[in-house]
Design an enzyme around this catalytic site. Structure first.
Site: not given
Ligand code: TA6
Length: 301
Positions: A170, A273
């Site tokens: 991510h 990601e």
């Molecule tokens: O990768 C995108 C995502 O899934 C978004 O939906 C957003 O929630 C982000 O990840 C961040 O997630 P987190 O749990 O680190 O706040």
């Protein structure tokens, strides 16, 4: 505090190049300083938080408000999402993006090849992980810091039954101004729009971020190019054994709802990601291994 520096970890150090030191919140990290690159990787979540090729700028975004404590994922760098992505389908109480990003991993090795340094960390199933997910597994995150950043996730099914998992690197990339960047490499690719009830859509041309963007691009192996006219650079992400790419920027409102992101920091980041999520989750038979790799390169515009 989870994962204070284990004396034994010092045996992996490479004098003048790779040290195990105390980082933010007292969390142990491997700090890389070589003629070619500087970088950092925390044992907490096997989380890469910095990669800066010598002569260049930091490539990864790290929130100034990130929390450095148990139970909280580090905001920025490259969180490792596993064994599910986003919310757990059958358990709303389960931690978002799985449990390995808030787990203390163990250092497996540090190796130098030329001016590049490879740090390997691992984690395994235990009573804690089985509270959320019954599978037996071993996972390695192998990060190579050099003129390029190579990140490899290796998952082994150490149990006797097959398992299915989602995974994502991510990565938060630092940008000059989100409104000015252009993302190429996903033209004509279908995606699930998480800001629109996961409706399936198709990408037309390059991506320009003009509002909250949260998309899962499906069935794509293609390289992504991020053009940043403010920082005068192009970031190129290539990948192996990854069939989905997630693109995320929270924009104003969602950013305000995130306590560990300063109000204006959403303008300085974009997540690209490399992943296997949604219908492209990975099935692994007992004894089998799966490797996913992302390679990040940066060049002047
Ligand atoms: O990768 C995108 C995502 O899934 C978004 O939906 C957003 O929630 C982000 O990840 C961040 O997630 P987190 O749990 O680190 O706040």
């Amino acid at each position: 505090m989870k994962g204070t520096i284990a004396e034994s970890d010092h045996r992996f150090e490479i004098p003048g190049t790779a040290q195990v030191v105390e980082g933010n919140g007292g969390l142990p990290k491997v700090r890389i300083t070589s003629p070619e690159v500087v970088g950092e990787m925390y044992l907490y979540g096997a989380h890469v938080t910095s990669w800066k090729p010598v002569g260049g700028e930091e490539v990864l975004f790290l929130s100034s408000q990130s929390r450095w404590k148990d139970g909280h994922a580090i905001r920025g760098g490259v969180p490792v999402c596993f064994p599910w992505f986003g919310n757990k389908a059958d358990d709303p109480k389960a931690p978002a993006h799985g449990f390995v990003r808030t787990k203390a991993w163990q250092l497996e090795s540090i190796a130098q090849v030329g001016a590049a340094v490879t740090v390997s960390m691992f984690t395994e199933s235990n009573e804690d992980t089985k509270r959320w997910w019954p599978a037996e597994f071993r996972m390695v995150h192998r990060a190579t810091f050099g003129s390029e950043l190579s990140l490899e996730l290796v998952v082994t099914n150490t149990g006797t039954t097959s398992l299915r998992f989602e995974e994502a690197l991510h990565a938060y990339h630092r940008v000059g101004n989100i409104a000015d960047v252009r993302l190429r490499g996903l033209d004509t690719v279908h995606y699930l729009d998480k800001t629109d009830s996961n409706r399936k859509k198709i990408q037309h041309g390059e991506i320009v971020i003009v509002s909250e963007t949260d998309r899962v691009y499906l069935n794509t192996r293609d390289a992504i190019e991020l053009e940043d006219p403010v920082l005068h650079r192009r970031i190129r992400v290539t990948k192996e054994n990854s069939l989905t790419t997630v693109v995320w920027n929270p924009w104003v409102q969602k950013a305000h709802s995130l306590a560990d992101l300063a109000d204006d920091e959403w303008t300085q980041m974009i997540c690209i990601e490399s992943s296997n999520v949604s219908d492209f989750a990975v099935d692994l038979a007992p004894g089998q291994q799966h490797k996913m790799k992302a390679i990040v390169r940066v060049a002047d515009l």
